[in-house]
Motif scaffolding. Structure first.
Motif, PDB file in Angstrom:
ATOM      1  N   GLU A 156     109.333  58.043  40.145  1.00  0.00           N
ATOM      2  CA  GLU A 156     109.678  59.450  40.379  1.00  0.00           C
ATOM      3  C   GLU A 156     109.290  60.323  39.186  1.00  0.00           C
ATOM      4  OE1 GLU A 156     113.765  58.847  41.474  1.00  0.00           O
ATOM      5  OE2 GLU A 156     113.024  57.746  43.235  1.00  0.00           O
ATOM      6  N   HIS A 157     109.529  59.804  37.980  1.00  0.00           N
ATOM      7  CA  HIS A 157     109.129  60.559  36.787  1.00  0.00           C
ATOM      8  C   HIS A 157     107.616  60.751  36.748  1.00  0.00           C
ATOM      9  CE1 HIS A 157     113.194  60.420  35.521  1.00  0.00           C
ATOM     10  NE2 HIS A 157     113.199  59.152  35.137  1.00  0.00           N
ATOM     11  N   PHE A 158     106.893  59.735  37.217  1.00  0.00           N
ATOM     12  CA  PHE A 158     105.437  59.833  37.204  1.00  0.00           C
ATOM     13  C   PHE A 158     104.954  60.996  38.083  1.00  0.00           C
ATOM     14  CE2 PHE A 158     101.258  58.489  39.029  1.00  0.00           C
ATOM     15  CZ  PHE A 158     100.508  58.670  37.870  1.00  0.00           C
ATOM     16  N   ALA A 159     105.576  61.161  39.228  1.00  0.00           N
ATOM     17  CA  ALA A 159     105.181  62.253  40.127  1.00  0.00           C
ATOM     18  C   ALA A 159     105.486  63.612  39.495  1.00  0.00           C
ATOM     19  CB  ALA A 159     105.892  62.101  41.472  1.00  0.00           C
ATOM     20  N   THR A 160     106.597  63.683  38.770  1.00  0.00           N
ATOM     21  CA  THR A 160     106.942  64.939  38.091  1.00  0.00           C
ATOM     22  C   THR A 160     105.907  65.264  37.012  1.00  0.00           C
ATOM     23  OG1 THR A 160     109.267  64.419  38.449  1.00  0.00           O
ATOM     24  CG2 THR A 160     108.776  66.116  36.808  1.00  0.00           C
ATOM     25  N   TYR A 161     105.551  64.241  36.253  1.00  0.00           N
ATOM     26  CA  TYR A 161     104.528  64.397  35.210  1.00  0.00           C
ATOM     27  C   TYR A 161     103.181  64.818  35.819  1.00  0.00           C
ATOM     28  CZ  TYR A 161     100.556  62.149  32.802  1.00  0.00           C
ATOM     29  OH  TYR A 161      99.323  61.851  32.300  1.00  0.00           O
ATOM     30  N   ALA A 162     102.805  64.166  36.927  1.00  0.00           N
ATOM     31  CA  ALA A 162     101.529  64.498  37.584  1.00  0.00           C
ATOM     32  C   ALA A 162     101.503  65.968  37.991  1.00  0.00           C
ATOM     33  CB  ALA A 162     101.331  63.598  38.811  1.00  0.00           C
ATOM     34  N   ALA A 164     106.671  41.384  37.202  1.00  0.00           N
ATOM     35  CA  ALA A 164     105.298  41.796  37.530  1.00  0.00           C
ATOM     36  C   ALA A 164     105.227  42.348  38.957  1.00  0.00           C
ATOM     37  CB  ALA A 164     104.333  40.619  37.359  1.00  0.00           C
ATOM     38  N   PHE A 165     105.851  41.656  39.910  1.00  0.00           N
ATOM     39  CA  PHE A 165     105.784  42.122  41.305  1.00  0.00           C
ATOM     40  C   PHE A 165     106.614  43.389  41.506  1.00  0.00           C
ATOM     41  CE2 PHE A 165     104.728  37.526  42.047  1.00  0.00           C
ATOM     42  CZ  PHE A 165     103.407  37.758  42.407  1.00  0.00           C
ATOM     43  N   THR A 166     107.728  43.461  40.790  1.00  0.00           N
ATOM     44  CA  THR A 166     108.524  44.687  40.868  1.00  0.00           C
ATOM     45  C   THR A 166     107.702  45.863  40.349  1.00  0.00           C
ATOM     46  OG1 THR A 166     110.465  43.309  40.421  1.00  0.00           O
ATOM     47  CG2 THR A 166     110.759  45.689  40.261  1.00  0.00           C
ATOM     48  N   ALA A 167     106.976  45.607  39.258  1.00  0.00           N
ATOM     49  CA  ALA A 167     106.125  46.657  38.680  1.00  0.00           C
ATOM     50  C   ALA A 167     105.011  47.053  39.651  1.00  0.00           C
ATOM     51  CB  ALA A 167     105.553  46.187  37.349  1.00  0.00           C
ATOM     52  N   VAL A 168     104.414  46.073  40.332  1.00  0.00           N
ATOM     53  CA  VAL A 168     103.376  46.409  41.322  1.00  0.00           C
ATOM     54  C   VAL A 168     103.919  47.451  42.293  1.00  0.00           C
ATOM     55  CG1 VAL A 168     102.135  45.558  43.373  1.00  0.00           C
ATOM     56  CG2 VAL A 168     102.095  44.220  41.254  1.00  0.00           C
ATOM     57  N   HIS A 169     105.103  47.169  42.810  1.00  0.00           N
ATOM     58  CA  HIS A 169     105.656  48.055  43.834  1.00  0.00           C
ATOM     59  C   HIS A 169     105.965  49.445  43.279  1.00  0.00           C
ATOM     60  CE1 HIS A 169     107.463  49.300  47.527  1.00  0.00           C
ATOM     61  NE2 HIS A 169     108.569  49.651  46.888  1.00  0.00           N
ATOM     62  N   HIS A 170     106.549  49.502  42.105  1.00  0.00           N
ATOM     63  CA  HIS A 170     106.902  50.818  41.555  1.00  0.00           C
ATOM     64  C   HIS A 170     105.661  51.597  41.120  1.00  0.00           C
ATOM     65  CE1 HIS A 170     111.164  49.095  40.802  1.00  0.00           C
ATOM     66  NE2 HIS A 170     111.077  49.672  41.980  1.00  0.00           N
ATOM     67  N   LEU A 171     104.631  50.892  40.683  1.00  0.00           N
ATOM     68  CA  LEU A 171     103.370  51.577  40.385  1.00  0.00           C
ATOM     69  C   LEU A 171     102.802  52.197  41.666  1.00  0.00           C
ATOM     70  CD1 LEU A 171     102.058  48.871  37.940  1.00  0.00           C
ATOM     71  CD2 LEU A 171     101.952  51.320  37.395  1.00  0.00           C
ATOM     72  N   LEU A 172     102.789  51.401  42.740  1.00  0.00           N
ATOM     73  CA  LEU A 172     102.261  51.915  44.010  1.00  0.00           C
ATOM     74  C   LEU A 172     103.103  53.075  44.525  1.00  0.00           C
ATOM     75  CD1 LEU A 172     101.223  48.588  45.784  1.00  0.00           C
ATOM     76  CD2 LEU A 172      99.698  50.486  45.163  1.00  0.00           C
ATOM     77  N   LEU A 173     104.405  52.940  44.382  1.00  0.00           N
ATOM     78  CA  LEU A 173     105.291  54.020  44.818  1.00  0.00           C
ATOM     79  C   LEU A 173     105.021  55.276  43.976  1.00  0.00           C
ATOM     80  CD1 LEU A 173     107.683  54.773  46.666  1.00  0.00           C
ATOM     81  CD2 LEU A 173     109.213  53.973  44.836  1.00  0.00           C
ATOM     82  N   GLY A 174     104.860  55.094  42.678  1.00  0.00           N
ATOM     83  CA  GLY A 174     104.533  56.222  41.799  1.00  0.00           C
ATOM     84  C   GLY A 174     103.240  56.885  42.234  1.00  0.00           C
ATOM     85  N   HIS A 175     102.258  56.058  42.574  1.00  0.00           N
ATOM     86  CA  HIS A 175     100.993  56.609  43.081  1.00  0.00           C
ATOM     87  C   HIS A 175     101.236  57.453  44.322  1.00  0.00           C
ATOM     88  CE1 HIS A 175      97.241  56.978  45.253  1.00  0.00           C
ATOM     89  NE2 HIS A 175      97.883  56.448  46.276  1.00  0.00           N
ATOM     90  N   GLY A 176     101.986  56.896  45.280  1.00  0.00           N
ATOM     91  CA  GLY A 176     102.190  57.589  46.559  1.00  0.00           C
ATOM     92  C   GLY A 176     102.921  58.915  46.366  1.00  0.00           C
ATOM     93  N   LEU A 177     103.945  58.895  45.517  1.00  0.00           N
ATOM     94  CA  LEU A 177     104.710  60.127  45.276  1.00  0.00           C
ATOM     95  C   LEU A 177     103.848  61.155  44.562  1.00  0.00           C
ATOM     96  CD1 LEU A 177     108.113  58.509  44.136  1.00  0.00           C
ATOM     97  CD2 LEU A 177     107.601  59.582  46.362  1.00  0.00           C
ATOM     98  N   ALA A 178     103.051  60.686  43.589  1.00  0.00           N
ATOM     99  CA  ALA A 178     102.191  61.613  42.845  1.00  0.00           C
ATOM    100  C   ALA A 178     101.075  62.150  43.743  1.00  0.00           C
ATOM    101  CB  ALA A 178     101.603  60.914  41.617  1.00  0.00           C
ATOM    102  N   ALA A 179     100.488  61.284  44.561  1.00  0.00           N
ATOM    103  CA  ALA A 179      99.396  61.716  45.441  1.00  0.00           C
ATOM    104  C   ALA A 179      99.880  62.813  46.379  1.00  0.00           C
ATOM    105  CB  ALA A 179      98.851  60.531  46.242  1.00  0.00           C
ATOM    106  N   ARG A 180     101.055  62.614  46.912  1.00  0.00           N
ATOM    107  CA  ARG A 180     101.616  63.601  47.820  1.00  0.00           C
ATOM    108  C   ARG A 180     101.925  64.917  47.085  1.00  0.00           C
ATOM    109  NH1 ARG A 180     107.397  63.185  50.879  1.00  0.00           N
ATOM    110  NH2 ARG A 180     106.332  61.914  52.394  1.00  0.00           N
ATOM    111  N   ALA A 181     102.454  64.818  45.863  1.00  0.00           N
ATOM    112  CA  ALA A 181     102.763  66.014  45.082  1.00  0.00           C
ATOM    113  C   ALA A 181     101.483  66.765  44.708  1.00  0.00           C
ATOM    114  CB  ALA A 181     103.532  65.628  43.822  1.00  0.00           C
ATOM    115  N   LEU A 182     100.445  66.015  44.341  1.00  0.00           N
ATOM    116  CA  LEU A 182      99.176  66.646  43.978  1.00  0.00           C
ATOM    117  C   LEU A 182      98.593  67.385  45.181  1.00  0.00           C
ATOM    118  CD1 LEU A 182      97.647  63.706  41.907  1.00  0.00           C
ATOM    119  CD2 LEU A 182      98.260  65.958  40.986  1.00  0.00           C
ATOM    120  N   ARG A 183      98.638  66.729  46.318  1.00  0.00           N
ATOM    121  CA  ARG A 183      98.105  67.336  47.554  1.00  0.00           C
ATOM    122  C   ARG A 183      98.874  68.612  47.878  1.00  0.00           C
ATOM    123  NH1 ARG A 183      94.028  65.371  49.845  1.00  0.00           N
ATOM    124  NH2 ARG A 183      94.863  63.277  49.818  1.00  0.00           N
ATOM    125  N   ALA A 184     100.203  68.537  47.768  1.00  0.00           N
ATOM    126  CA  ALA A 184     101.030  69.708  48.078  1.00  0.00           C
ATOM    127  C   ALA A 184     100.718  70.859  47.129  1.00  0.00           C
ATOM    128  CB  ALA A 184     102.510  69.334  47.989  1.00  0.00           C
TER     129      ALA A 184
END
Ligand code: PNW
Length: 457
Positions: free
Chosen positions: A141-147, A190-210
């Protein structure tokens, strides 16, 4: 050799990353990142090298942009250092940090060079790591805010945005085998990080698009995984497992909105995915993207063997998989040189995940400076020219077979801080003398300049 032309509008460029070139680790309010902490911890990076000074690009960016213009680059991929923008990873933005990327963007545009921004190339603010880093859901979530904050400042001039660089490395090397920052060694993390990285991507991608971003994407380092013996069912199964851990675990949620069942089952032997995947997450991760960045260096050959050593970079492969040693001519990283792997990889992704334009966001090779080469004149890096030439032919072949490949970015513009290897591995087409910060074009840079001007080989 016959002439090879690339499609009209093919984008030629080069790539770098903030921590690897900027230096200025304490300037203008930048906070510490996990790579500062890691590199300052004895024993983590070759000879204790750090990115404190690196290529001093933070102060020399104008000269570096002039070099890019001389080479005729159409585009330049750089990353933004999150701890320059939010020194603690959350909270108010630091305008002086944004000012740097503002100046860099303007310098690029003044030379007609199109910027491609990577929002995360591994330099997580240390404060967020202290709260769990990518194993903590809040980091996404912080990543999307930063993006959103970076886009608010640069979005009027930057059209192409990628969220993460190589989340495989962040997760498996950062939290799995500890070779990269933050240096943790735990498969579940490592697997937990995979998921949160992907989630960060998805939240940021959506925020950037918006926010109106033109082109939004992500950069992966998918593997060209090959069975040692194409006729062996055991080797095919091993290749399928490694493909799941490096490729489908990212590509499927991103482009098909679901983790593959076989991958979830494998992960489940080490950690229950239900402890971090929530209902709706996969849909968030699958926010539409306009571009998929591909970083490629070498193929991966595997065999299925009971008792095989596996690799600590692929959790759960021990006892089942043998990773074959690299053969043939090697780069200074010990990596194989097999350009056909790039053709195979691009075709495979275009076939299995159709509809997304591809961009080679990194390809290149480390080679030592040759004895007898003269860095004051020009570094004669014929080995690098051969590597790049081979991989461009391979990329061209993929295009000829119908892959929608939009451009090619060489890794890297400058010799730089090669993570755990420090400064001893040189990937640049431009030589950097770290004592004087003098830049000298290698012959590969001259060669690339010619490739760009002819739009071909
Ligand atoms: C990529 N591996 O890193 C990164 O995006 C760059 O920052 C880096 O300098 C470049 O490739 C060269 O290494 C990788 O272990 C690091 O497979 C390690 C691996 C792959 C890519």
């Amino acid at each position: 050799m016959s002439e090879l032309r690339f499609p009209e509008g093919f984008r030629w460029g080069a790539a770098t990353a903030a921590y690897q070139i900027e230096g200025a680790a304490r300037d203008d309010g930048r906070g510490p990142s996990i790579w500062d902490t890691f590199s300052r911890t004895p024993g983590r990076v070759f000879q204790g090298h750090t990115g404190d000074v690196a290529c001093d690009h933070y102060h020399r960016y104008a000269d570096d942009v002039a070099l890019m213009a001389e080479l005729g680059l159409h585009t330049y991929r750089f990353s933004v250092a999150w701890p320059r923008i939010q020194p603690d990873g959350t909270g108010p933005v630091n305008p002086r940090g944004l000012d740097f990327y503002d100046r860099l963007t303007d310098a690029l545009l003044a030379r007609g060079i199109d910027p491609i921004v990577t929002l995360y190339h591994w330099d997580l603010p240390q404060t967020l790591q202290d709260r769990g880093g990518w194993t903590a859901r809040e980091t996404a979530e912080h990543f999307a805010t930063y993006a959103t904050a970076v886009h608010a400042r640069l979005g009027d001039r930057v059209g192409t945005w990628t969220t993460l660089n190589e989340p495989w490395c962040s997760a498996y090397l950062g939290y799995g085998n500890g070779v990269h920052a933050p240096g943790e060694r735990d498969a579940g993390s490592a697997f937990t990080a995979v998921h949160h990285l992907l989630l960060g991507h998805g939240l940021a991608a959506r925020a950037l698009r918006a926010a109106g971003a033109e082109t939004v994407g992500i950069t992966l380092n998918p593997a060209d995984v090959c069975p040692a013996d194409p006729d062996s069912a055991a080797d095919a199964a091993a290749a399928r497992l490694v493909d799941g851990l490096q490729n489908r675990i990212f590509l499927d949620p991103l482009l098909r909105a679901a983790y593959p069942d076989d991958v979830l089952e494998h992960v489940g032997r080490m950690v229950d995915p239900a402890t971090f995947v929530r209902d709706g997450d996969e849909k968030l991760i699958a926010a539409p993207i306009d571009l998929l960045g591909i970083n490629f260096y070498q193929p991966t050959y595997v065999a299925g063997r009971p008792g095989g050593a596996g690799s600590d970079a692929y959790p759960g492969t021990d006892g089942a998989v043998e990773f074959l040693p690299a053969t043939g001519p090697l780069t200074d990283m010990g990596w194989m040189i097999e350009p056909a792997g790039l053709t195979r990889l691009l075709e495979r992704i275009a076939t299995d995940y159709p509809g997304v334009p591809l961009l080679v966001t990194e390809n290149g090779a480390a080679f030592p400076d040759k004895a007898g080469s003269d860095p004051v004149g020009e570094v004669q890096d014929t080995d690098r020219v051969a590597y790049l030439d081979g991989h461009l032919r391979a990329a061209h072949q993929a295009i000829a077979r119908g892959v929608d490949l939009r451009g090619y970015l060489v890794w890297s513009l400058l010799d730089n801080f090669e993570w755990a290897e420090g400064y001893r591995k040189r990937f640049g087409i431009v030589h950097v003398d770290y004592l004087t910060q003098r830049r000298t074009l290698k012959s590969s840079a001259r060669w690339y300049q010619e490739v760009i001007s002819r739009n071909g080989l």
